[in-house]
Write a protein that holds these residues in place. Structure first.
Motif, PDB file in Angstrom:
ATOM      1  N   SER A  50       0.803  -1.276  -0.057  1.00  0.00           N
ATOM      2  CA  SER A  50       0.061   0.164  -0.094  1.00  0.00           C
ATOM      3  C   SER A  50       0.900   1.203  -0.005  1.00  0.00           C
ATOM      4  O   SER A  50       0.619   2.282  -0.635  1.00  0.00           O
ATOM      5  CB  SER A  50      -0.883   0.067   1.296  1.00  0.00           C
ATOM      6  N   HIS A  53       2.688   1.517  -3.376  1.00  0.00           N
ATOM      7  CA  HIS A  53       1.828   2.039  -4.524  1.00  0.00           C
ATOM      8  C   HIS A  53       1.791   3.510  -4.377  1.00  0.00           C
ATOM      9  O   HIS A  53       2.046   4.141  -5.413  1.00  0.00           O
ATOM     10  CB  HIS A  53       0.519   1.376  -4.144  1.00  0.00           C
ATOM     11  N   TYR A  96      -3.181  -7.217  -4.518  1.00  0.00           N
ATOM     12  CA  TYR A  96      -2.642  -6.024  -4.653  1.00  0.00           C
ATOM     13  C   TYR A  96      -1.350  -5.836  -5.024  1.00  0.00           C
ATOM     14  O   TYR A  96      -0.818  -4.851  -5.791  1.00  0.00           O
ATOM     15  CB  TYR A  96      -2.452  -5.202  -3.045  1.00  0.00           C
ATOM     16  N   TYR A  99      -1.495  -5.860  -8.857  1.00  0.00           N
ATOM     17  CA  TYR A  99      -1.762  -4.545  -9.390  1.00  0.00           C
ATOM     18  C   TYR A  99      -0.328  -3.749  -9.409  1.00  0.00           C
ATOM     19  O   TYR A  99      -0.069  -2.803 -10.103  1.00  0.00           O
ATOM     20  CB  TYR A  99      -2.956  -3.774  -8.408  1.00  0.00           C
ATOM     21  N   LEU A 100       0.298  -3.807  -8.317  1.00  0.00           N
ATOM     22  CA  LEU A 100       1.551  -3.159  -8.169  1.00  0.00           C
ATOM     23  C   LEU A 100       2.405  -3.493  -9.161  1.00  0.00           C
ATOM     24  O   LEU A 100       3.276  -2.446  -9.976  1.00  0.00           O
ATOM     25  CB  LEU A 100       2.322  -3.243  -6.818  1.00  0.00           C
ATOM     26  N   ILE A 103       1.592  -1.614 -12.089  1.00  0.00           N
ATOM     27  CA  ILE A 103       2.050  -0.092 -11.942  1.00  0.00           C
ATOM     28  C   ILE A 103       3.678   0.022 -12.344  1.00  0.00           C
ATOM     29  O   ILE A 103       4.003   0.477 -13.086  1.00  0.00           O
ATOM     30  CB  ILE A 103       1.860   0.269 -10.904  1.00  0.00           C
TER      31      ILE A 103
END
Length: 150
Positions: A50, A53, A96, A99-100, A103
């Protein structure tokens, strides 16, 4: 950064399989005498994904980044992962991180030298932070027996 992204995805895929095999009672026991349990370590890793990110995206959008220090014990205390369902923690952590990885693969090469300051630590670059994230992740996955042995 695509190579780092692919590496992160491989790490997550391998670890998720191992994490899902750990029984709920095993997740609450300290992994080291006086230390955190697997649930608490995974909660810490959710905090890590988190925070990173936000760091990665903000550093890609700004000329430099100043980010507050991370209070790992405070975060564990407030978020209480020890009381959360193991399956929820594993699912959130895995999703998560995927998703990172998405990115990371898209971080502009021109932004990898962006200077990032986190708390009172010495400044580092965005590229360093991204690579260090995976190193940190592997360290903790090793602690809880979920890192791939390859």
């Amino acid at each position: 950064m695509e190579e780092l992204s692919d590496r992160l995805l491989r790490v997550v895929d391998a670890a998720e399989t191992k994490l899902r095999k750990i029984s709920e009672p095993e997740t609450t026991k300290p992994i080291l005498s006086g230390g955190w349990s697997r649930k608490q370590v995974l909660g810490h890793l959710i905090d890590s994904v988190s925070n990173n990110h936000q760091r990665f995206v903000r550093a890609a959008l700004q000329p430099s980044l100043d980010f507050p220090r991370y209070d790992q014990d405070g975060n564990i205390r407030v978020q209480a992962p020890q009381e959360a369902d193991w399956s929820l923690l594993v699912s959130l952590w895995a999703a998560y991180n995927r998703y990172l990885a998405h990115i990371i693969a898209r971080l502009p090469a021109a932004k990898l030298e962006t200077v990032c300051r986190i708390g009172s630590d010495k400044p580092v670059t965005l590229g360093f932070l991204a690579n260090d994230y995976v190193t940190h992740l592997l360290h903790h996955l090793n602690q809880i027996g979920a890192a791939d042995s390859k």
